[in-house]
Enzyme design. Structure first.
Site, PDB file in Angstrom:
ATOM      1  N   ASN A 294      -4.088   6.409  -1.609  1.00  0.00           N
ATOM      2  CA  ASN A 294      -3.812   6.513  -0.174  1.00  0.00           C
ATOM      3  C   ASN A 294      -3.101   7.811   0.178  1.00  0.00           C
ATOM      4  OD1 ASN A 294      -5.091   4.191   0.536  1.00  0.00           O
ATOM      5  ND2 ASN A 294      -3.254   2.905   0.529  1.00  0.00           N
TER       6      ASN A 294
ATOM      7  N   SER B  31       0.830  -1.213   0.000  1.00  0.00           N
ATOM      8  CA  SER B  31       0.000   0.000   0.000  1.00  0.00           C
ATOM      9  C   SER B  31       0.859   1.255   0.000  1.00  0.00           C
ATOM     10  CB  SER B  31      -0.870   0.051   1.252  1.00  0.00           C
ATOM     11  OG  SER B  31      -1.561  -1.135   1.434  1.00  0.00           O
TER      12      SER B  31
ATOM     13  N   HIS C 267      -1.591  -2.697  -6.948  1.00  0.00           N
ATOM     14  CA  HIS C 267      -2.225  -2.365  -5.681  1.00  0.00           C
ATOM     15  C   HIS C 267      -3.734  -2.561  -5.776  1.00  0.00           C
ATOM     16  CE1 HIS C 267      -3.248   0.816  -2.438  1.00  0.00           C
ATOM     17  NE2 HIS C 267      -3.086  -0.367  -1.896  1.00  0.00           N
TER      18      HIS C 267
ATOM     19  N   GLU D 282      -4.417   0.000  -8.782  1.00  0.00           N
ATOM     20  CA  GLU D 282      -3.349   0.950  -9.127  1.00  0.00           C
ATOM     21  C   GLU D 282      -2.181   0.138  -9.672  1.00  0.00           C
ATOM     22  OE1 GLU D 282      -3.787   4.826  -6.207  1.00  0.00           O
ATOM     23  OE2 GLU D 282      -2.802   3.084  -5.396  1.00  0.00           O
TER      24      GLU D 282
HETATM   25  P1  NAD Z   1      -2.649 -10.093   6.267  1.00  0.00           P
HETATM   26  O1  NAD Z   1      -1.940  -9.966   7.554  1.00  0.00           O
HETATM   27  O2  NAD Z   1      -4.100 -10.394   6.258  1.00  0.00           O
HETATM   28  O3  NAD Z   1      -1.956 -11.213   5.374  1.00  0.00           O
HETATM   29  C1  NAD Z   1      -0.592 -11.411   5.219  1.00  0.00           C
HETATM   30  C2  NAD Z   1      -0.377 -12.907   5.001  1.00  0.00           C
HETATM   31  O4  NAD Z   1       0.921 -13.120   4.521  1.00  0.00           O
HETATM   32  C3  NAD Z   1      -0.519 -13.754   6.266  1.00  0.00           C
HETATM   33  O5  NAD Z   1      -1.385 -14.828   6.018  1.00  0.00           O
HETATM   34  C4  NAD Z   1       0.890 -14.260   6.534  1.00  0.00           C
HETATM   35  O6  NAD Z   1       0.901 -15.559   7.129  1.00  0.00           O
HETATM   36  C5  NAD Z   1       1.455 -14.271   5.145  1.00  0.00           C
HETATM   37  N1  NAD Z   1       2.913 -14.169   5.086  1.00  0.00           N
HETATM   38  C6  NAD Z   1       3.706 -13.306   5.740  1.00  0.00           C
HETATM   39  N2  NAD Z   1       4.979 -13.488   5.386  1.00  0.00           N
HETATM   40  C7  NAD Z   1       4.996 -14.463   4.455  1.00  0.00           C
HETATM   41  C8  NAD Z   1       6.011 -15.101   3.716  1.00  0.00           C
HETATM   42  N3  NAD Z   1       7.257 -14.716   3.831  1.00  0.00           N
HETATM   43  N4  NAD Z   1       5.658 -16.087   2.867  1.00  0.00           N
HETATM   44  C9  NAD Z   1       4.388 -16.445   2.733  1.00  0.00           C
HETATM   45  N5  NAD Z   1       3.380 -15.879   3.419  1.00  0.00           N
HETATM   46  C10 NAD Z   1       3.685 -14.910   4.276  1.00  0.00           C
HETATM   47  O7  NAD Z   1      -2.357  -8.756   5.470  1.00  0.00           O
HETATM   48  P2  NAD Z   1      -3.180  -8.058   4.287  1.00  0.00           P
HETATM   49  O8  NAD Z   1      -4.147  -7.105   4.874  1.00  0.00           O
HETATM   50  O9  NAD Z   1      -3.682  -9.105   3.368  1.00  0.00           O
HETATM   51  O10 NAD Z   1      -2.062  -7.200   3.589  1.00  0.00           O
HETATM   52  C11 NAD Z   1      -1.098  -7.768   2.730  1.00  0.00           C
HETATM   53  C12 NAD Z   1      -0.459  -6.680   1.885  1.00  0.00           C
HETATM   54  O11 NAD Z   1      -1.460  -6.028   1.136  1.00  0.00           O
HETATM   55  C13 NAD Z   1       0.247  -5.593   2.675  1.00  0.00           C
HETATM   56  O12 NAD Z   1       1.358  -5.163   1.953  1.00  0.00           O
HETATM   57  C14 NAD Z   1      -0.791  -4.485   2.720  1.00  0.00           C
HETATM   58  O13 NAD Z   1      -0.226  -3.220   2.891  1.00  0.00           O
HETATM   59  C15 NAD Z   1      -1.418  -4.629   1.369  1.00  0.00           C
HETATM   60  N6  NAD Z   1      -2.776  -4.106   1.256  1.00  0.00           N
HETATM   61  C16 NAD Z   1      -3.684  -4.278   2.241  1.00  0.00           C
HETATM   62  C17 NAD Z   1      -4.962  -3.772   2.102  1.00  0.00           C
HETATM   63  C18 NAD Z   1      -5.983  -3.969   3.176  1.00  0.00           C
HETATM   64  O14 NAD Z   1      -6.951  -3.210   3.202  1.00  0.00           O
HETATM   65  N7  NAD Z   1      -5.852  -4.931   4.045  1.00  0.00           N
HETATM   66  C19 NAD Z   1      -5.312  -3.097   0.922  1.00  0.00           C
HETATM   67  C20 NAD Z   1      -4.372  -2.971  -0.093  1.00  0.00           C
HETATM   68  C21 NAD Z   1      -3.104  -3.469   0.082  1.00  0.00           C
END
Ligand code: NAD
Length: 686
Positions: free
Chosen positions: A488, A417, A438, A450
């Site tokens: 964002n 993000s 994104h 994005e």
């Molecule tokens: P989350 O915590 O729900 O999920 C992350 C997952 O990645 C977990 O299941 C974890 O076990 C896994 N993980 C971590 N390290 C790992 C590795 N090395 N190998 C394999 N799996 C691994 O997080 P999220 O909300 O899904 O966010 C993930 C990404 O997306 C972040 O970069 C976040 O900034 C971005 N993002 C989030 C949102 C949102 O609203 N949640 C929106 C857009 C972008």
């Protein structure tokens, strides 16, 4: 036999036996623009005067019947000599001949209205019909509001026009819109209708199409419809006018309804909401144009990988599966895999329940997502989207592993993000193949994507990202690589302004209510913050040197109290599982007191009695200011791109055209620093 003197956009063919075929041929969608209509009217007049012609068959070239009026024409009102779809249809209506619409492709808007003016309608199974005018803040202005209710009943016609969705030919046949779905050549099928009696819809009476409600049926149905659509001043301007037009179809003779429709249509064409929606329509079509991007063929994406089965990773995998691209998810935690599987099957089951997918298709798609723990399983995939925790060291580690495990031409994308795509790319030996994709939460629902271009992202990688966005049925907006990208980055400014208003004594509940109910955002800024998680904002403000959103550390304080937002049952608002499934924001006086106390300590002057208009102005100006800055810096390519990001990603009301359009056209506000686009349209990198 083609007549060599036929004009350019319309072709005539004598099919023999008194049948004249008129082919609309103006790529790409045979739009019924002023020029085409100008050719069509004299042709129809000549056919009407020709005793050798008994029947006129309309068809379309280019795989379309017609996409309807040319949207560009709405900005130039017709002058004395200009011919419009209405003139074409009036000529048809007056003629003694039998008219048949025969099409293999879609008949939309004015195209469908022309078909409705015909006596018979035949289409191939793949064809669709629809009146999507409402999506542009308009109503069907060439008889659609008068003929469709006469053909299928007012109630069904109203539903179809209010939604503006397309209907497939077999469904249109079942509804009585089409007379036949042709299995073979549609023109051959049309010939059977030669010389059949005229059967004008205009001569029918419009039935309501609902159970017998007696004398009050019409007022009841009309009142119901007015209640069901958004208020006139908040997104429903066209819908109410459309209902008025259909009421005219029920109550008035055709001629008078036809005149009323035009008056209502003209009011809409000149209305601000329609101008805003037309801007959105054109802005969306500009998106894939990236100035200076050399033309290259995108890589074909046949299989994909996703890293991390969290909220985003799971949603992204569903998006790929829905587009028919098999996905392998790498996730090491068993409980994350379990939760992810549940969400995947739940989503596909929901789609089956809603009738969007067959059981068999849902099963196939759900099973096209597999879970693995070893990166070696990604050796053959064409693209990988990383969605692990928002941490640079974690992401760099993942990218280094991906670089080693995937084939050299594979594209590596991050769903970060906020993090720097260039630094992530530096962990690989193929920075040209790295970009940001994104997605927005929930990824399988939100339309925005994005596409983030790093310093080294190659033209082919960027082109592939844009093409993939289309394939995944997303609205893909190219962004430069800068903190928070487009959406964002602006969100933080917007949220900061909302927090500042709260510091001055305006309650978060009031701010949200004004922004949502009066301005038309899908959610207010505080509900958005609670949904995203206050810990996320706190984390970001810490990583930006600890500067608070607003002037006081209210978010940090709330996080300290364990109020992380919806997920913890409390943030700026309270959430109760028993109220609106725990998603409905309940105002919390404790938070208001806390803000008041912090504001007092900081000596912030109080001004709780601001007007609703002031709240709207204060919240929308920072969007325009930061959006304009992004355009000046070349992070966003055009103001229209900024508008699209906020409409599709953040619920900005489309009838206000997006933050940039709104500032310029409605608020008459000039963003700080001006709106001039970057000198060179090449994207720069912050
Ligand atoms: P989350 O915590 O729900 O999920 C992350 C997952 O990645 C977990 O299941 C974890 O076990 C896994 N993980 C971590 N390290 C790992 C590795 N090395 N190998 C394999 N799996 C691994 O997080 P999220 O909300 O899904 O966010 C993930 C990404 O997306 C972040 O970069 C976040 O900034 C971005 N993002 C989030 C949102 C949102 O609203 N949640 C929106 C857009 C972008």
């Amino acid at each position: 036999m083609s007549n060599s003197n036929t004009p350019q956009r319309v072709k005539t063919t004598d099919l023999g036996d008194g049948v004249l075929l008129i082919t609309l041929d103006s790529p790409p969608v045979n739009a019924l623009g002023y020029a085409l209509c100008g050719e069509l009217v004299p042709l129809l007049e000549a056919a009407a005067a020709d005793p050798a012609v008994t029947t006129v068959v309309f068809t379309g070239a280019n795989g379309f019947f017609s996409g309807g009026a040319d949207v560009n024409d709405f900005s130039t009102p017709p002058t004395g000599d200009t011919k419009t779809v209405r003139d074409v249809i009036e000529t048809v209506e007056k003629s003694d001949k039998t008219f048949v619409a025969a099409f293999d492709g879609s008949a939309l808007g004015g195209g469908f209205e022309l078909a409705l003016a015909c006596d018979y309608r035949i289409a191939t199974a793949k064809s669709r019909v629809g009146l999507p005018e409402i999506k542009l803040g308009l109503l069907p202005g060439a008889g659609g509001t008068q003929r469709l209710p006469r053909l299928i009943g007012a109630n069904d016609a109203l539903q179809m026009m209010l939604k503006g969705d397309m209907m497939k030919a077999p469904d249109a046949l079942a509804k009585g819109i089409l007379d036949e779905v042709a299995s073979g050549d549609v023109i051959e099928a049309a010939k059977k209708y030669a010389g059949k009696p005229k059967r004008r819809i205009s001569e029918k009476k419009a039935e309501l199409g609902v159970a017998n409600l007696g004398l009050f049926a019409t007022p009841f149905v009309v009142a119901q419809a007015h209640m069901m659509v958004p208020p006139e001043e908040n997104g429903g301007f066209a819908a109410h006018k459309l209902i008025d037009a259909v009421q005219a179809a029920i109550e008035l003779p055709f001629e008078r309804g036809w005149a009323r429709e035009l008056r209502l249509f003209m009011e809409l064409v000149q209305s601000t909401p329609s101008a805003a929606l037309r801007h959105v329509f054109f802005a969306e079509r500009e998106l894939s144009k990236v100035p200076g991007l050399p033309k290259t063929e995108p890589i074909e994406i046949k299989t994909a990988g996703v890293i991390g089965a969290g909220t985003m990773g799971t949603g992204i995998a569903i998006v790929f599966a829905e587009a028919g691209i098999p996905v392998t998810i790498i996730e090491t935690k068993d409980e994350a895999v379990e939760k992810s599987r549940e969400m995947i099957f739940g989503t596909f089951k929901y789609n089956v329940d809603k009738g969007r997918l067959t059981q068999e298709d849902a099963w196939k798609r759900a099973n096209s997502i597999s879970f693995e723990t070893d990166y070696a399983e990604l050796g053959d995939v064409d693209i990988v989207v990383e969605a692990v925790f928002e941490s640079m060291p974690v992401k760099k580690d993942v990218f280094a592993k991906l670089d080693a495990a995937t084939k050299p031409e594979a594209i590596l994308a991050s769903n970060t993000s906020t993090l720097d795509i260039d630094e992530i790319a530096s962990a690989t030996k193929r920075p040209g193949n790295v970009l940001g994709l994104h997605f927005f939460a929930p990824a399988n629902i939100m339309k925005l994507l994005e596409v983030v271009r790093g310093k080294e992202t190659s033209p082919q990688t960027l082109t592939t990202g844009i093409a993939l966005g289309k394939k995944l049925r997303k609205v893909a907006v190219v962004s430069g690589n800068a903190f928070g990208f487009i959406g964002n980055r602006m969100l933080f400014e917007y949220e900061a302004q909302a927090v500042q208003l709260a510091e001055e004594g305006v309650s978060p509940a009031r701010i949200d209510q004004v922004i949502k109910e009066k301005f038309g955002f899908a959610m207010g800024p505080f509900a958005v913050a609670d949904l995203s998680g206050l810990d996320v904002y706190n984390f970001i403000s810490q990583s930006q040197g600890g500067s608070p959103l607003g002037r006081i550390l209210i978010i940090a304080k709330l996080v300290e109290q364990g109020r992380l937002g919806q997920k913890s049952g409390a943030g700026f608002f309270k959430y109760d599982k028993a109220v609106g499934k725990g998603r409905q924001a309940i105002p919390d006086p404790e938070v208001e007191q806390l803000i008041a106390q912090l504001a007092k300590e900081a000596g912030i002057p109080q001004n709780p009695n601001v007007s609703d208009e002031e709240i709207i102005a204060r919240c929308t100006r920072p969007l325009a200011d930061s959006g304009a800055e992004l355009v000046r810096n070349g992070i966003a390519l055009r103001p229209g791109d900024v508008d699209i990001v906020w409409i599709y990603g953040y619920g900005f009301p489309p009838h206000h055209g997006g933050p940039m359009w709104y500032a310029e056209n409605e608020a008459h506000y000039t963003p700080k620093g001006g709106t001039a686009a970057a000198e060179t349209k090449e994207l720069t990198h912050a």
